[in-house]
Write a protein that holds these residues in place. Sequence first.
Motif, short mmCIF file in Angstrom:
data_model
loop_
_atom_site.label_atom_id
_atom_site.label_comp_id
_atom_site.label_asym_id
_atom_site.label_seq_id
_atom_site.Cartn_x
_atom_site.Cartn_y
_atom_site.Cartn_z
N UNK A 5 0.84 -1.20 0.00
CA UNK A 5 0.00 0.00 0.00
C UNK A 5 0.87 1.25 0.00
N UNK A 6 1.92 1.25 0.83
CA UNK A 6 2.86 2.37 0.89
C UNK A 6 3.55 2.55 -0.46
N UNK A 7 4.01 1.45 -1.05
CA UNK A 7 4.72 1.50 -2.33
C UNK A 7 3.83 2.06 -3.43
N UNK A 8 2.61 1.56 -3.52
CA UNK A 8 1.67 2.02 -4.56
C UNK A 8 1.30 3.49 -4.38
N UNK A 9 1.07 3.89 -3.12
CA UNK A 9 0.73 5.28 -2.83
C UNK A 9 1.90 6.20 -3.18
N UNK A 10 3.11 5.77 -2.81
CA UNK A 10 4.30 6.57 -3.10
C UNK A 10 4.51 6.73 -4.61
N UNK A 11 4.26 5.67 -5.36
CA UNK A 11 4.40 5.73 -6.83
C UNK A 11 3.39 6.70 -7.43
N UNK A 12 2.13 6.61 -6.95
CA UNK A 12 1.09 7.53 -7.43
C UNK A 12 1.40 8.98 -7.09
N UNK A 13 1.86 9.21 -5.85
CA UNK A 13 2.23 10.56 -5.43
C UNK A 13 3.42 11.10 -6.22
N UNK A 91 7.73 26.36 -5.31
CA UNK A 91 6.86 25.18 -5.26
C UNK A 91 7.45 24.07 -6.13
N UNK A 92 7.99 24.43 -7.30
CA UNK A 92 8.60 23.41 -8.18
C UNK A 92 9.85 22.82 -7.50
N UNK A 93 10.56 23.65 -6.72
CA UNK A 93 11.72 23.16 -5.97
C UNK A 93 11.28 22.20 -4.85
N UNK A 94 10.17 22.53 -4.20
CA UNK A 94 9.60 21.64 -3.18
C UNK A 94 9.23 20.30 -3.81
N UNK A 95 8.71 20.35 -5.04
CA UNK A 95 8.35 19.12 -5.76
C UNK A 95 9.58 18.24 -5.98
N UNK A 96 10.71 18.86 -6.31
CA UNK A 96 11.97 18.12 -6.51
C UNK A 96 12.38 17.42 -5.21
N UNK A 97 12.28 18.14 -4.09
CA UNK A 97 12.65 17.56 -2.79
C UNK A 97 11.68 16.44 -2.41
N UNK A 102 10.20 10.53 -1.85
CA UNK A 102 9.38 9.41 -2.32
C UNK A 102 10.19 8.26 -2.93
N UNK A 103 11.44 8.52 -3.31
CA UNK A 103 12.27 7.46 -3.92
C UNK A 103 12.40 6.23 -3.02
N UNK A 104 12.84 6.39 -1.75
CA UNK A 104 12.92 5.19 -0.90
C UNK A 104 11.54 4.64 -0.52
N UNK A 105 10.54 5.52 -0.46
CA UNK A 105 9.19 5.05 -0.12
C UNK A 105 8.62 4.16 -1.22
N UNK A 106 9.01 4.42 -2.46
CA UNK A 106 8.55 3.58 -3.58
C UNK A 106 9.15 2.17 -3.49
N UNK A 107 10.20 2.05 -2.69
CA UNK A 107 10.83 0.76 -2.47
C UNK A 107 10.47 0.17 -1.11
N UNK A 108 9.49 0.80 -0.44
CA UNK A 108 9.00 0.29 0.84
C UNK A 108 9.87 0.66 2.02
N UNK A 109 10.70 1.72 1.87
CA UNK A 109 11.59 2.15 2.95
C UNK A 109 11.24 3.57 3.37
N UNK A 110 10.28 3.75 4.30
CA UNK A 110 9.83 5.10 4.67
C UNK A 110 10.74 5.85 5.64
N UNK A 112 14.29 6.33 5.64
CA UNK A 112 15.66 6.49 5.17
C UNK A 112 16.32 7.69 5.85
N UNK A 113 17.64 7.71 5.89
CA UNK A 113 18.40 8.75 6.60
C UNK A 113 18.18 10.16 6.05
N UNK A 114 17.97 10.27 4.73
CA UNK A 114 17.85 11.59 4.10
C UNK A 114 16.47 12.24 4.26
N UNK A 115 15.47 11.48 4.61
CA UNK A 115 14.09 12.01 4.64
C UNK A 115 13.92 13.15 5.64
N UNK A 116 14.38 13.03 6.90
CA UNK A 116 14.21 14.16 7.83
C UNK A 116 14.86 15.45 7.34
#
Length: 200
Positions: A5-13, A91-97, A102-110, A112-116
């Motif tokens: 569910x997390x992986x699919x949601x992350x991919x859609x987002x 806003x476009x810069x926020x989208x990049x961040x 979402x990259x690790x979340x698409x792999x089921x890893x919510x 990751x060290x870089x997220x915070x």
Amino acid sequence: MENKKLINTAKGLDTFVKVAGTIFKVCSIICAIFAVLVLIFGSKMYDVSTLTLELDYVTLKLADSFQLSEAHMKAYAVTGLLVVACVCFLVSYIAVILRKILVPMKEGRPFEADIPANLRKIAWVSLIAGIIAQAAGIAERVLLTFVYPMDDIFSSALISDVEYNFNFDFTFVLIFLVILFLSYIFSYGQKLQQESDETL
């Protein structure tokens, strides 16, 4: 164990954020181009044939004899366009961040060290965008008072005085604090995940 569910949601987002980020980037470029064109061509870029002044549900149609201050109108138009360009760019810069989050979340890893750290970046960019939008909004209103001299427009014996109220909305500070708080939650989650992995 992968959280589908997390992986699919992350991919859609991720798809949505990618499209939205591109749209905001294009809008930023278009607004910046129009700001330059207004600086060069002035009143040729906007219609001044029928001047109106909107006050909530009341629309005042100004007489043909009304003399518009072109310098102030140009400054007002350029300021508005540049503010929209800046906010759209941020806003476009926020989208990049967000896509980096979402990259690790698409792999089921919510956790990751870089997220915070990326969430903190989003918080600060949101704060900057909010300050720019609010400060520029006040600047635009001040310029508009020169474009439309209210004292002259409302020169009537029934009106004793014209007052200007410029409000600064601090909602963006609340958004900043919420995102910052989320970054600390993810940081704590990341530590728990690390401890769990070391135990296993």
